[in-house]
Every structure is written in structure tokens, then in C-alpha cells.
Design an enzyme around this catalytic site. Structure first.
Site, PDB file in Angstrom:
ATOM      1  N   ILE A   1      47.470  34.405  28.048  1.00  0.00           N
ATOM      2  CA  ILE A   1      46.453  35.415  28.379  1.00  0.00           C
ATOM      3  C   ILE A   1      46.717  35.822  29.817  1.00  0.00           C
ATOM      4  CG2 ILE A   1      44.008  35.928  28.817  1.00  0.00           C
ATOM      5  CD1 ILE A   1      43.209  34.151  26.564  1.00  0.00           C
TER       6      ILE A   1
ATOM      7  N   HIS B   1      44.111  39.915  44.333  1.00  0.00           N
ATOM      8  CA  HIS B   1      45.457  39.984  43.744  1.00  0.00           C
ATOM      9  C   HIS B   1      46.267  41.143  44.279  1.00  0.00           C
ATOM     10  CE1 HIS B   1      44.044  37.719  39.859  1.00  0.00           C
ATOM     11  NE2 HIS B   1      43.872  37.023  40.964  1.00  0.00           N
TER      12      HIS B   1
ATOM     13  N   SER C   1      45.415  42.619  34.233  1.00  0.00           N
ATOM     14  CA  SER C   1      46.565  42.266  33.388  1.00  0.00           C
ATOM     15  C   SER C   1      47.694  43.308  33.341  1.00  0.00           C
ATOM     16  CB  SER C   1      46.120  41.973  31.948  1.00  0.00           C
ATOM     17  OG  SER C   1      46.015  43.164  31.182  1.00  0.00           O
TER      18      SER C   1
ATOM     19  N   LYS D   1      48.215  47.315  32.671  1.00  0.00           N
ATOM     20  CA  LYS D   1      48.566  48.389  33.630  1.00  0.00           C
ATOM     21  C   LYS D   1      49.984  48.909  33.372  1.00  0.00           C
ATOM     22  CE  LYS D   1      47.287  45.755  37.283  1.00  0.00           C
ATOM     23  NZ  LYS D   1      46.436  44.702  36.710  1.00  0.00           N
TER      24      LYS D   1
ATOM     25  N   ARG E   1      50.790  47.138  43.212  1.00  0.00           N
ATOM     26  CA  ARG E   1      50.331  45.740  43.407  1.00  0.00           C
ATOM     27  C   ARG E   1      50.767  45.326  44.802  1.00  0.00           C
ATOM     28  NH1 ARG E   1      48.868  42.307  39.520  1.00  0.00           N
ATOM     29  NH2 ARG E   1      48.738  40.103  40.008  1.00  0.00           N
TER      30      ARG E   1
ATOM     31  N   ASP F   1      54.025  37.085  34.655  1.00  0.00           N
ATOM     32  CA  ASP F   1      53.086  38.177  34.953  1.00  0.00           C
ATOM     33  C   ASP F   1      53.780  39.540  34.959  1.00  0.00           C
ATOM     34  OD1 ASP F   1      50.667  36.814  35.208  1.00  0.00           O
ATOM     35  OD2 ASP F   1      51.082  36.245  37.281  1.00  0.00           O
TER      36      ASP F   1
HETATM   37  N1  LIG Z   1      46.625  35.878  45.140  1.00  0.00           N
HETATM   38  C1  LIG Z   1      47.207  36.455  44.104  1.00  0.00           C
HETATM   39  N2  LIG Z   1      47.989  37.563  44.285  1.00  0.00           N
HETATM   40  C2  LIG Z   1      48.577  38.169  43.238  1.00  0.00           C
HETATM   41  N3  LIG Z   1      48.451  37.726  41.948  1.00  0.00           N
HETATM   42  C3  LIG Z   1      47.708  36.653  41.708  1.00  0.00           C
HETATM   43  C4  LIG Z   1      47.036  35.957  42.753  1.00  0.00           C
HETATM   44  N4  LIG Z   1      46.359  34.922  42.202  1.00  0.00           N
HETATM   45  C5  LIG Z   1      46.599  34.963  40.857  1.00  0.00           C
HETATM   46  N5  LIG Z   1      47.411  36.005  40.565  1.00  0.00           N
HETATM   47  C6  LIG Z   1      47.967  36.415  39.277  1.00  0.00           C
HETATM   48  O1  LIG Z   1      47.387  37.648  38.888  1.00  0.00           O
HETATM   49  C7  LIG Z   1      47.396  37.661  37.468  1.00  0.00           C
HETATM   50  C8  LIG Z   1      46.441  38.706  36.959  1.00  0.00           C
HETATM   51  O2  LIG Z   1      46.870  39.945  37.431  1.00  0.00           O
HETATM   52  P1  LIG Z   1      45.910  41.190  37.524  1.00  0.00           P
HETATM   53  O3  LIG Z   1      45.174  41.086  38.817  1.00  0.00           O
HETATM   54  O4  LIG Z   1      46.885  42.315  37.497  1.00  0.00           O
HETATM   55  O5  LIG Z   1      45.033  41.123  36.340  1.00  0.00           O
HETATM   56  C9  LIG Z   1      47.010  36.270  37.092  1.00  0.00           C
HETATM   57  O6  LIG Z   1      47.483  36.021  35.801  1.00  0.00           O
HETATM   58  P2  LIG Z   1      46.618  35.110  34.784  1.00  0.00           P
HETATM   59  O7  LIG Z   1      45.349  35.810  34.526  1.00  0.00           O
HETATM   60  O8  LIG Z   1      47.544  35.038  33.630  1.00  0.00           O
HETATM   61  O9  LIG Z   1      46.451  33.787  35.461  1.00  0.00           O
HETATM   62  C10 LIG Z   1      47.694  35.412  38.160  1.00  0.00           C
HETATM   63  O10 LIG Z   1      48.933  34.887  37.746  1.00  0.00           O
HETATM   64 MG   LIG Z   2      49.143  36.274  34.216  1.00  0.00          MG
HETATM   65 MG   LIG Z   3      47.669  33.795  32.069  1.00  0.00          MG
END
Ligand SMILES: Nc1ncnc2c1ncn2[C@@H]1O[C@H](COP(=O)(O)O)[C@@H](OP(=O)(O)O)[C@H]1O
Ligand SMILES: [Mg+2]
Ligand SMILES: [Mg+2]
Ligand SMILES: [Mg+2]
Length: 364
Positions: A144, A250, A274, A277, A291, A304
Site C-alpha cells: 500500500i 513528504h 501515493s 500521481k 516531489r 515508492d
Molecule cells: N520525509 C519523507 N519524505 C518523502 N517521502 C516520505 C517521507 N516519509 C515517508 N515517505 C514516503 O512517502 C510515501 C508516500 O508518498 P506520498 O506522500 O506521495 O503519498 C510513503 O509510502 P508508504 O505510504 O508506502 O509508506 C513513504 O515511503
Molecule cells: Mg510507499
Molecule cells: Mg507502503
């Protein structure tokens, strides 16, 4: 470039990946509707749910059955499901895993059928512990992606990619809460109160290197009718719709706004969780995905980005980091040589990178 309608697109790896993602998404959708999500906090304080564990077990089971010699890099591990402490969550995940199957028995057979026991399930989850690298066949799994989105009823994606010698060859993204139709416009609301209502929502994006990218309904079980997808032509970058994370931790939303302003973009960003995008820009519903690193010490994970990177490139787009370098999947479980992601149509990508450098450079 060969057409995606060639019989070749149904080669075994892609077919198994599509079915495995479809099956895992049946499990995540049932968690979304019927269960307390069983959220645990990982050592980095990020969440993991029974849906993440269950989906990872089902995908690895399908891969082990079909490609027993391949290595697997997957996000989750079974540690918290083992022993007395893990009993309750383990049993919940096990009940989900043993009940989840594709309706079509022939396809269920291709995936090797059900997992044998709760212990076998834990061992399958831990088969995703490969250190990755630039040699051989390695699958990357994010069971997920967007767990935070999944928990708050936003977008999420079930992600699977096959890399050979560090190049992504096959990528599949199952997005249960995105509209099926590729022509549905992106709106701010798409990242919120998402629905997986059958018939309208639930799409799979997929690509095989050199064969284009396509989408099809996530709930298709037999006659995979696929539509080729392409990035939308964008003559003037100022007309772009750009996507970014919901989570401000993120991706820096302030930097994204400054970059958009520099490019003359006036439309507000569309925030969604996720790799949905990547899929959304690949099918032309949006144009750019930004990003932008928030923390200097955060290293992006290969799961990711692997599937989304291929799908956008096969749809005619360009994916790089904030310096303009291609994402390097050869270096293990992380993208340790890349910072951030900039994904855009080829003709405007260098303009976007210029704006990124100006905005981020000015901060140093
Ligand atoms: N500080 C950070 N900077 C960038 N990505 C991060 C982060 N902390 C967690 N993530 C990652 O961001 C993903 C989600 O991306 P988005 O923000 O695009 O939805 C997460 O995946 P998971 O949900 O699989 O853990 C995780 O791996
Ligand atoms: Mg992820
Ligand atoms: Mg995940
Ligand atoms: Mg996670």
C-alpha cells in the site's frame, strides 16, 4: 515502438503482475470497508496496517509461485506479527489472506492459489528482504503506497515493478480510488473522501519497457481490454496542472508553489497520496508531478517510484530527480543518489528543472 495491443504485452511477467495487484487490491478494499485498519507504528513512526501486510503476503505468494528464483524488495516485514505479541494482528491478517482470491479460478490458479498457513504467510512477507542492486531480476513491492491516504480515505496504490539489472522493465499500479475513465479531469477533491465504488472507480496503470503504457479497470477479471495512455501534450508550461503529496512532510508545498509561480502556473496544485500521481499524469489527467525534499536526510525508497517511473516514461514523459538525473534503481533498497522527483512532459521538463534550481538554489 510496438503497440500495447500486441500479444506480447501479455507476457508472463506482466500478466502475473497485473493479476497479483488485482488480487491484493481486493484485500485492501475489503480492509477499507470492513475492518478496523489494525494500524501499527513502524520504527520511523510511519504507519502500517493489516492491509499492507496482507497485500504484501499475497503478492509475494504469486511471485514465488511463478518466479521462485527472483529476488524481492518489499516495504514491510513480518517482525511485529510474530510471537505472542503479534498474535492478534497475525490472525486478522491471516483471515484476510486466506479468504482473498480472484473470482476467476483459472487466474487464481496462475497465482498459485491460497497461502498454506499463517506461518507460511509470515515467511512470505519476509521474502521481501532482498537488498536489491543492479544485477539480476528483482521485484519491488509497495503493498500500500500512501498508507496515510488509505487511512484517511484518500488515494493509495498497490505497486509492483520488475527490474532487470537495475532497469525497470514492468510496472503495475493498482489505484482502487481513482476514476476508471482516463478522461475524468483532476480536481482538488480527488485526494479526499475517495470511493472505490465498483463501475466508476478502480484503475490499473501498467507498462512494459518499449511497449507503451496502458490502463484498464481494476476489477476486470478476464478479457483485459486495455487503453493505451499518453501524457497530455502541453505547449505552454503555464497551463499545467501539477500534482503533489498531501503530506507536507513528504514534499515541500511552499517550494512547489514558488516553482509553479516562476513557471507562470496559476491553477492550484492537486494534492493526492501515493503513486496515483504518476498514473494521473501518465494518462493526461494532470501534467506535472513535483516531489521536493523537505528533510535533507530522507532517502527515497525504490518501491515508492519504480512502477510510476516506467509508466510515466512509457506514456511519453520524463522522470528525474531535482537535479535532472534519472532515478537510479541499481543502488539497493533506496534511491540514495537522487533527491526528490520531477516528472513532466519531455518538452517542458528542462524548463521545470530550471525553475526548481532557481527556487531551491535561492534558499541555500
Ligand atoms: N520525509 C519523507 N519524505 C518523502 N517521502 C516520505 C517521507 N516519509 C515517508 N515517505 C514516503 O512517502 C510515501 C508516500 O508518498 P506520498 O506522500 O506521495 O503519498 C510513503 O509510502 P508508504 O505510504 O508506502 O509508506 C513513504 O515511503
Ligand atoms: Mg510507499
Ligand atoms: Mg507502503
Ligand atoms: Mg510505509
Amino acid at each position: 515502438m510496438a503497440s500495447v495491443k500486441d500479444r506480447q504485452y501479455l507476457d508472463h511477467e506482466l500478466h502475473v503482475a497485473l493479476l497479483a495487484v488485482q488480487r491484493a487490491a481486493i484485500l485492501t478494499k475489503s480492509v477499507f470497508h470492513n475492518h478496523a485498519k489494525g494500524t501499527l507504528n513502524k520504527s520511523d513512526a510511519s504507519p502500517v496496517t493489516i492491509g499492507d501486510f496482507g497485500a504484501q503476503a499475497l503478492i509475494i505468494s504469486a511471485l514465488q509461485h511463478n518466479f521462485p528464483d527472483d529476488e524481492i524488495v518489499a516495504e514491510e516485514e513480518a517482525k511485529d506479527l510474530r510471537g505472542d505479541k503479534g498474535q492478534e494482528v497475525r490472525e486478522t491478517v491471516w483471515n484476510l489472506v486466506r479468504q482473498t482470491q480472484l473470482e476467476n479460478v483459472e487466474y487464481e490458479g496462475i497465482l498459485g492459489g491460497s497461502v498454506k498457513s499463517a506461518d507460511a504467510m509470515l515467511d512470505l512477507i519476509d521474502k521481501g528482504d532482498s537488498q536489491g542492486g543492479g544485477k539480476g531480476r528483482i521485484w519491488a513491492i509497495d503493498p500500500i503506497d500512501g498508507t496515510k491516504g488509505f487511512l484517511r480515505g484518500g488515494q493509495y496504490a498497490v505497486c509492483l515493478a520488475l527490474m532487470i539489472d537495475g532497469d525497470v522493465k514492468v510496472g503495475v499500479l493498482g489505484c482502487p480510488n481513482l476514476p476508471i475513465s482516463d478522461s475524468e479531469p483532476l480536481t482538488e477533491g480527488i485526494g479526499k473522501d475517495a470511493s472505490d465504488e465498483e463501475g466508476k472507480f478502480g484503475v490499473v496503470f501498467a507498462a512494459k519497457e518499449g511497449h507503451g503504457a496502458f490502463s484498464c479497470p481494476l476489477n476486470k477479471r478476464g478479457d483485459l481490454k486495455v487503453d493505451e495512455i499518453n501524457m497530455k501534450p502541453l505547449e505552454n508550461v503555464a497551463d499545467a496542472t501539477f500534482c503533489e503529496s498531501v503530506e507536507a512532510g513528504h514534499s515541500s508545498q511552499g517550494d512547489a508553489a514558488a516553482i509553479a509561480k516562476k513557471l507562470g502556473i496559476t491553477k492550484p496544485s492537486v494534492r493526492m497520496d501515493s503513486q496515483a500521481k504518476y498514473g494521473s499524469i501518465a494518462r493526461g489527467a494532470g501534467d506535472l508531478y513535483l516531489r521536493l525534499p523537505v528533510r535533507a536526510d530522507y532517502v527515497e525508497k525504490i518501491w515508492d517510484h519504480a512502477a510510476g517511473d516506467l509508466i510515466v516514461r512509457e506514456a511519453g514523459g520524463m522522470v528525474t530527480d531535482i537535479e535532472g538525473n534519472r532515478l537510479n534503481f541499481k543502488l539497493g533498497r533506496t534511491l540514495k543518489e537522487n533527491k526528490g522527483v520531477i516528472s513532466a512532459p519531455k518538452n517542458v521538463h528542462s524548463k521545470v528543472i530550471e525553475a526548481v534550481k532557481e527556487v531551491l538554489g535561492a534558499k541555500q
